[in-house]
Design an enzyme around this catalytic site. Structure first.
Site, PDB file in Angstrom:
ATOM      1  CG  ASP A 190      -0.361   0.150   2.524  1.00  0.00           C
ATOM      2  OD1 ASP A 190       0.845   0.471   2.594  1.00  0.00           O
ATOM      3  OD2 ASP A 190      -1.068  -0.027   3.530  1.00  0.00           O
ATOM      4  CG  ASN A 198      -6.280  11.499   0.082  1.00  0.00           C
ATOM      5  OD1 ASN A 198      -6.106  11.647  -1.120  1.00  0.00           O
ATOM      6  ND2 ASN A 198      -6.668  10.350   0.609  1.00  0.00           N
ATOM      7  CG  HIS A 203     -10.033  13.447  -0.809  1.00  0.00           C
ATOM      8  ND1 HIS A 203      -9.794  12.272  -0.142  1.00  0.00           N
ATOM      9  CD2 HIS A 203     -10.370  14.349   0.154  1.00  0.00           C
ATOM     10  CE1 HIS A 203      -9.996  12.425   1.152  1.00  0.00           C
ATOM     11  NE2 HIS A 203     -10.357  13.681   1.361  1.00  0.00           N
ATOM     12  CG  ASP A 207      -9.200  10.056  -6.637  1.00  0.00           C
ATOM     13  OD1 ASP A 207      -9.114   9.335  -5.631  1.00  0.00           O
ATOM     14  OD2 ASP A 207     -10.232  10.680  -6.943  1.00  0.00           O
ATOM     15  CD  GLU A 241      -4.576   3.580   2.065  1.00  0.00           C
ATOM     16  OE1 GLU A 241      -4.172   3.757   3.232  1.00  0.00           O
ATOM     17  OE2 GLU A 241      -5.771   3.672   1.745  1.00  0.00           O
TER      18      GLU A 241
END
Length: 321
Positions: A190, A198, A203, A207, A241
């Site tokens: 991860d 973020n 955010h 992404d 994630e």
């Protein structure tokens, strides 16, 4: 004189014959027009080649009446399907029941790809053996099916496979590895400090960081193939994630090498989003199939422990359970 009386002009019979002939001509013309209006492609085919193709068939085959002369239906079939289709084509001449072919992929000159369902059946044709071949354009249905499968098994944001695909196919690979006595490894990783990404950049930037994982994987790995060479498995997004890659035919050392290569590639990737430039790192937990393993959960638990250990030991590293 008596013999001469046996010969007379039958104007009515001549008119009837002419009318019958014209009716046949008109019927043939109307039949040809009707066939051309069919939404399904129709080919009349003898053993050696095509005798007739309606307008829809010409469109699907990307041909015209002139260029189609002397060609065979199998000329339009790809190499990997030709042997099977050839067997079915020959079978059609010997059976009364319709013969269904595998779906044919046609590449048109304009760059469009068509998927065609083919059905052939023998025709009662005096003097020669003839079959009719029906071509149905199923491209839209195929694309819809592909899109549905994509939605079912893919993560919309990153384009990677999703958890459902991962669980289903990884379990199949484990069963295969146990049956064949072959190695199998699992990698879970991860993004480090993802919440901080973020909070700092937003955010949408987060992404973008997730999308980068798929990009890095495509550039630095090979897609999964069930062969004898080592390969780099299939990337799946299994959590926010968190990602996983299952590795059939890959032992512990091979898994470590793959993980290190992906880890370094992620570390060196610069993410550009709006006016921001930033980098991310990832922590990896690995494990390999052991003799007493029975299911995917056994490997996931060990890989998760290894991932936790990587976090505890400073992140941006690979740990093997």
């Amino acid at each position: 004189m008596e013999n001469e009386e046996l010969f007379f002009d039958d104007n009515e019979g001549t008119s009837d014959a002419a009318l019958t002939h014209q009716t046949l001509v008109d019927t043939q013309e109307k039949l040809g027009t009707l066939l051309d209006l069919m939404p399904t492609g129709l080919i009349i085919h003898q053993m050696q080649g095509m005798l007739f193709a309606n307008q829809q068939a010409l469109y699907l085959l990307d041909e015209n009446v002139t260029t189609l002369v002397g060609k065979h239906f199998l000329d339009f079939v790809s190499e990997d399907q030709r042997e099977k289709c050839s067997e079915l084509f020959m079978t059609t001449f010997m059976r009364d029941e319709p013969v269904r072919f595998p779906e044919i992929k046609l590449e048109q000159s304009a760059g469009r790809t068509l998927y065609i369902q083919v059905t052939a059946s023998r025709l009662p044709w005096e003097g020669t053996s003839v079959v009719q071949i029906m071509l149905e354009d199923v491209t839209e249905l195929r694309l819809q099916a592909d899109e549905l499968q994509k939605l079912t098994f893919h993560d919309v944001l990153t384009g990677a496979y999703n958890r459902r695909y991962f669980v289903q196919h990884a379990e199949e690979c484990i069963t295969h590895a146990l049956d064949e006595g072959k190695p199998f490894s699992l990698m879970i990783f991860d993004i480090d400090w993802f919440k901080q990404v973020n909070d700092t950049y937003g955010h949408l930037a987060g992404d973008e960081a997730l999308k980068i994982i798929s990009k890095v994987w495509r550039l630095n790995t090979r897609h999964n193939e069930f062969d004898n060479r080592k390969n780099d498995g299939t990337l799946s997004r299994i959590g926010g994630e968190e990602f996983a890659i299952y590795l059939p035919n890959v032992d512990e050392e091979g898994a470590k090498a793959i993980a290190e290569r992906i880890r370094r590639a992620i570390e060196h990737e610069v993410i550009i989003f709006e006016d921001n430039r930033f980098s991310i790192t990832a922590s990896f937990g690995l494990t390999s199939l052991q003799g007493d393993d029975q299911k995917l959960d056994d490997l996931i638990r060990r890989a998760d422990r290894a991932l936790y250990q990587a976090k505890e030991n400073g992140r941006n590293r690979v740990e093997f359970a």
